[in-house]
Design a protein around this motif. Structure first.
Motif, PDB file in Angstrom:
ATOM      1  N   ILE A 140      -6.428   4.528  -4.163  1.00 58.31           N
ATOM      2  CA  ILE A 140      -5.323   5.241  -4.183  1.00 58.31           C
ATOM      3  C   ILE A 140      -5.667   6.691  -4.874  1.00 58.31           C
TER       4      ILE A 140
ATOM      5  N   ILE B 238       1.362   5.945  -7.411  1.00 52.75           N
ATOM      6  CA  ILE B 238      -0.022   6.743  -7.996  1.00 52.75           C
ATOM      7  C   ILE B 238      -0.297   8.221  -7.784  1.00 52.75           C
TER       8      ILE B 238
ATOM      9  N   TYR C  52     -11.816  -1.087   2.047  1.00 48.49           N
ATOM     10  CA  TYR C  52     -11.016  -2.247   1.392  1.00 48.49           C
ATOM     11  C   TYR C  52     -10.529  -3.297   2.235  1.00 48.49           C
TER      12      TYR C  52
ATOM     13  N   VAL D 136      -7.898  -5.817  -6.909  1.00 49.12           N
ATOM     14  CA  VAL D 136      -6.774  -4.789  -6.868  1.00 49.12           C
ATOM     15  C   VAL D 136      -6.789  -3.505  -7.773  1.00 49.12           C
ATOM     16  N   LEU D 137      -7.535  -3.725  -8.740  1.00 46.47           N
ATOM     17  CA  LEU D 137      -8.077  -2.550  -9.495  1.00 46.47           C
ATOM     18  C   LEU D 137      -8.732  -1.587  -8.528  1.00 46.47           C
TER      19      LEU D 137
ATOM     20  N   MET E 127       0.807   3.882  -3.051  1.00 49.32           N
ATOM     21  CA  MET E 127       0.424   4.963  -2.766  1.00 49.32           C
ATOM     22  C   MET E 127       1.511   6.202  -3.358  1.00 49.32           C
TER      23      MET E 127
ATOM     24  N   LEU F  94       0.273  -4.548  -9.205  1.00 44.78           N
ATOM     25  CA  LEU F  94      -0.850  -5.208  -8.538  1.00 44.78           C
ATOM     26  C   LEU F  94      -1.281  -6.728  -9.214  1.00 44.78           C
TER      27      LEU F  94
ATOM     28  N   PHE G 166       0.731  -1.012   0.096  1.00 41.29           N
ATOM     29  CA  PHE G 166      -0.178  -0.033   0.171  1.00 41.29           C
ATOM     30  C   PHE G 166       0.778   1.296  -0.023  1.00 41.29           C
TER      31      PHE G 166
ATOM     32  N   LEU H 153      -8.232  -1.100  -5.608  1.00 40.61           N
ATOM     33  CA  LEU H 153      -7.325  -0.515  -4.746  1.00 40.61           C
ATOM     34  C   LEU H 153      -6.357   0.643  -5.528  1.00 40.61           C
ATOM     35  N   ILE H 154      -6.470   0.307  -6.900  1.00 48.97           N
ATOM     36  CA  ILE H 154      -5.558   1.448  -7.405  1.00 48.97           C
ATOM     37  C   ILE H 154      -6.815   2.530  -7.473  1.00 48.97           C
TER      38      ILE H 154
END
Lengths: 471, 497
Positions: free
Chosen positions: B183, A394, B138, B176-177, A391, A406, A387, B179-180
């Motif tokens: 973020i 991104i 999540y 997981v998508l 972080m 991922l 994470f 999660l992206i």
């Protein structure tokens, strides 16, 4: 030289090594004692370093040796995991008859090398540290000299590592030639993106470092060395050199070459993507646990590098958090491996874990936690490691890197699940022995609880790491 | 600060699980573990009822909000409930004790571990429904994979390994998508706090991609056609209690996610993707109903019927009408009860005859009359007979859909007919007819505890069928505010252009 006390840990360690060496030569049958003294000296070293933690950003020896928050934190990680490696493997080296007096001394020398690497602010100091570390590691890899695989792994590591050191030196000389200095700060002043000589130098340097950290495509040594070396050495290999190499990575990329990040960013991105994908795919077919963990570590190094690719403080902090959590998971995993013992023989194939949960519920539960954490499933610590890194990635809008990263966790999840499947779903085999020594149990308990309970208070690590500001 | 009632709801099952983990049962029957698990889950149910009673139904705000610093500087631990989530919490705390009773009496092998897994699962499920921060959501959403993987893998049927892996990897891939996307939202809006995000909104240019990322996760979990294939496998191989948890609650996480996040956070993208969701939902309703018609395995048939019912749910949500969304929520609650009951009913005969194949049964009514009656109630509930809760949900959804599009509603109505066809045909073949197989004759009727749990499920199905008011009443304000928020966003965006 009024600042001598800030390298007190290094001085202490050097003196300890010399003393133990002499002690070992003059006193017979002292290997057990030396082993314990080594562990003790690591603990003292840890305390000395903690004491230094307040000191921030000092340079000594003509600005070639730096003690800042990055260096101190990474040294603490190194020595902390060194202590746990010593704690876990004492029984293993006894049983495998490699409890020679040189063994702990080599480990100490290698740690000294790492400390020099971590603090170096000069190409020559860096290279000295690197070689001290590597030479000790070559011997350690082949320490079980009656074992063919161990000898082979030592030789293989030596040959390939020497080659990579050669490349690295060539890179250093190019950089020296084009910037006129070996000091990182002066290189920073004298370099700019236009100088192709320096760019070439960076490429060679990165190749050498990528080898040490076992990033694809310079990973070939890792599986063989991991499998061949005695497990106690593999534990050492899997954790400590990675911490040192990663901090050198950070230091290199963000001190002398900070202005040239357009030159090296692509390389780091490539290294991390290749490592993540390769680490995930290649581990699927493995049958030996140590070999599997070698591939998994390749993948994990890919994630750690991902943070560096972001080019921000956040990214660096992400990488450091990643390596910190990763080392706990690895120590936990290897402690489990040291528990797979039956009649003074250690088992290391995945099939040996079959049905482990019937006879050893607590050990299997720890493995379950560790493996899910390695796969990065929330709410375990491994998820937070990923994470933090993503972080940062991104934030820089590097979506491609994030998506590839991922998605490869999904592939990687497959082989971790496979081990869990074998532990929990398959038929049981013979029992393993359960009389483990205290150090091993302690390490496993501490690390498992850390992984499991990390989510309750994740701020702790973030706060420490957020003090490390390189840029 | 008041008593942290939501956090207690979340943490209580985990405490129970830890307690079971660290107590050694004196005998091999795990007597104490059983009572602890049952006691904890019932306590949690009572606590949630209490929460429902003191909950202010007329307020549009989140209530009982707890906000604590968690990950320094980034994310707060924030939980709270509104009218929508409280129903799902009730569903969870209601189904869990039923699962535990069923597990206690049917599972012999590693019972202690199973109870721990169910309790941990309850923690995670409640957490999903009340988290008000995307990251916290999540964590709970994904964390559920671990216990479910173990439930399917350890206590499942023959092909359990394959199914467990398929379940795990499918859901992980979708998530997981997400999660992206989460973020990204953090960096776009500076927060992952759901309440704040509702206020400030998310930039129009980002919405479509983010919506798709969330969709990829929820669509797998719902499951929507064409990513539904993990569900029949998982259901067939999972033990009865696993199937119940999966069908009754896990699938609802996605429906809840659609309402809370997809519609709530990305109104403009939701409007844009309505045709896509409608198309996929219609395919799910018609296609999986037809597939269900041809199933030979009872559990697989119910699994496919779940896909079809969840198709109605997604259809209803994306009509963006008061009736549609209320109907969807109602349908989810109702399906949670009905599918749980159906799986338990199949579990009853499976425990006796060790097969789930429809053709191995027939004429059960003569040997198991009580079973015939309760099973009938659930079959009718599943096909949506007026007077059962299934009817209210489907009716409201179709009403909402008619408002939006006549054609879509007509096609969806066909699904109702098909739904009646497959479930009644199965019922006929299993319960009615002559006894062909010898082993049927020796089957005993429902035991007391089986009758108890089935009746416990039958009561709310019938009660809410006749009197849906308590449920509708609780969600009404929240749904209205959701739709208002949605429409304001849309008009603003049109006005900008």
């Amino acid at each position: 030289m009024e600042n001598l006390e800030i390298i007190l840990p290094e001085i202490f360690l050097s003196l300890t090594i010399m003393f133990l060496l002499l002690f070992g030569v003059f006193k017979n049958n002292s290997s057990k004692l030396i082993y314990n003294l080594t562990t003790l000296s690591l603990v003292i070293l840890f305390a000395l370093l903690l004491n230094l933690y307040q000191v921030s950003d000092l340079s000594i020896f003509n600005n070639s040796y730096k003690v800042d928050s990055l260096a101190t934190f990474m040294k603490l990680l190194t020595i902390g995991s060194g202590i746990f490696v010593m704690l876990t493997s004492s029984k293993y080296i006894e049983i495998n008859n490699i409890n020679k007096m040189e063994y702990p001394i080599l480990i100490l020398s290698s740690i000294l090398g790492m400390m020099v690497m971590i603090s170096s602010n000069d190409l020559i100091v860096f290279y000295m540290g690197l070689e001290l570390q590597s030479l000790a590691l070559y011997v350690l890899a082949s320490f079980n000299r009656e074992n063919l695989l161990s000898t082979e792994s030592g030789l293989k590591y030596f040959v390939l590592s020497a080659l990579s050191s050669g490349l690295l030196l060539y890179g250093c000389s190019l950089i020296y030639g084009f910037s006129g200095s070996t000091n990182f700060n002066i290189i920073l002043e004298n370099s700019s993106s236009g100088q192709y000589g320096i760019t070439f130098g960076i490429v060679f340097l990165l190749v050498g470092l990528a080898f040490k950290i076992s990033a694809v495509p310079f990973h070939m040594w890792a599986p063989d060395v991991y499998q061949g070396s005695p497990t106690s050495v593999t534990t050492f290999f899997a954790v400590l050199p990675k911490i040192a190499a990663l901090s050198v990575f950070i230091r290199f990329l963000y001190v002398p070459f900070a202005e040239m990040n357009d030159q090296w960013q692509m390389i780091i991105i490539f290294l991390s993507i290749a490592s993540m994908i390769f680490g995930a795919v290649a581990a699927i077919g493995q049958k030996n646990l140590k070999r599997l963990i070698a591939y998994s570590s390749i993948g994990h190094m890919g994630y750690a590098l991902t943070g560096l690719a972001a080019g921000t403080n956040q990214g660096i902090q992400g990488s450091i958090s990643y390596i910190a959590i990763y080392l706990v998971m690895n120590l936990a995993f290897f402690s489990c491996m040291f528990m797979l013992r039956r009649n003074n023989e250690y088992y290391e194939s995945i099939e040996d874990l079959s049905g482990l949960s019937k006879n050893h519920p607590l050990l299997s539960f720890s493995l379950l936690i560790i493996l899910f954490s390695l796969a990065g499933i929330p709410p375990l610590a491994g998820f937070f490691a990923k994470f933090y890194v993503f972080m940062a990635v991104i934030e820089q809008k590097m979506y491609f890197l994030a998506i590839v990263g991922l998605l490869s966790t999904v592939i990687a999840a497959f082989y971790y699940l496979r081990i869990i499947k074998i532990i929990y779903f398959d038929k049981e085999k013979e029992k393993f022995e359960t009389d483990h020594h205290f150090g091993l149990k302690l390490t496993l308990a501490v690390s498992t609880i850390f992984i499991l309970a990390y989510f309750i208070y994740p701020s702790g690590l973030t706060e420490i790491v957020s003090k490390i500001n390189i840029i | 600060m008041d008593f942290p009632i939501i956090s207690s709801l979340i943490i209580l099952p985990t405490i129970g699980a830890l307690f079971i983990l660290f107590t050694k049962s004196s005998n091999s029957k795990y007597q104490s573990s059983k009572y602890v698990a049952l006691f904890i889950s019932l306590a949690n149910f009572i606590l949630s009822i209490y929460l429902w009673l003191i909950f202010d139904k007329s307020s549009i705000n989140f209530q009982f909000v707890e906000n604590r610093e968690w990950l320094s500087g980034y994310i707060n631990y924030k939980v709270g409930v509104d009218g929508i989530s409280i129903l799902f919490i009730l569903l969870t705390t209601f189904i869990t004790p039923i699962c535990i009773i069923s597990v206690i009496s049917t599972i012999k092998h590693r019972l202690k571990d199973f109870l721990i897994a169910i309790l941990i699962m309850e923690t995670l499920m409640i957490g999903v429904f009340c988290s008000l921060d995307l990251i916290i959501f999540y964590l709970f959403f994904e964390g559920g994979l671990i216990p479910m993987f173990l439930i399917i893998g350890i206590w499942g049927g023959e092909r359990r390994v394959y199914s467990a892996f398929k379940f795990f990897l499918y859901t992980l891939l979708g998530s997981v998508l997400m999660l992206i996307a989460i973020i990204s939202i953090y960096w776009i809006s500076g927060t992952t706090d759901v309440e704040k995000l509702y206020e400030i909104g998310i930039g129009e240019q980002y919405q479509k991609l983010l919506w798709l990322a969330f969709f990829s996760s929820f669509a797998v979990k719902t499951p929507m056609w064409p990513v539904h294939t993990w569900l029949p496998d998982a259901h067939v191989e999972a033990p009865t209690a696993g199937s119940v948890l999966l069908a009754a609650i896990l699938l609802k996480m996605a429906g809840y996610g659609f309402i809370r996040f997809s519609v709530g956070l990305f109104p403009i993208a939701s409007e844009y993707f309505v045709p896509l969701v409608f198309a996929l939902s219609l395919i799910a309703i018609i296609y999986t109903s037809l597939v269900a018609l041809m199933q030979e395995d009872m559990k697989k048939l119910i699994a496919y019927s779940s896909v079809a019912h969840m198709g109605f749910v997604t259809l209803g949500i994306f009509t963006m009408t008061q009736q549609g969304i209320e109907g969807s929520i109602f349908q989810m609650i109702s399906h949670g009860l009905v599918s749980a009951a159906l799986f338990l009913s199949v579990g009853v005969v499976y425990d006796r005859n060790h097969t789930r194949l429809i053709k191995k049964y027939g004429g059960l009514v003569t040997v198991m009359p009580k079973y015939g009656i309760v099973f009938m109630i659930f079959a009718l509930g599943s096909l949506g007979l007026p007077g059962t809760s299934g009817f209210v949900g489907e009716f409201l959804i179709l009403m909402g859909t008619f408002k939006k599009s006549f054609l879509v509603a007509t096609i969806a109505s066909l699904g109702v007919i098909l739904g009646a066809a497959y479930i009644l045909w199965m019922y006929k073949r299993v319960v009615f007819g002559e006894i062909i197989h010898e082993e049927i004759k020796s089957m005993k009727d429902l035991k007391k505890f089986e009758l108890l749990i089935l009746l416990l499920l039958a009561i709310p199905i019938i009660f809410f069928g006749f009197y849906p008011e308590p449920l509708i009443n609780s969600i009404e304000t929240s749904v209205t505010s959701l739709i208002d928020n949605y429409n304001t966003n849309l008009t603003q965006s049109i006005a900008k252009k």
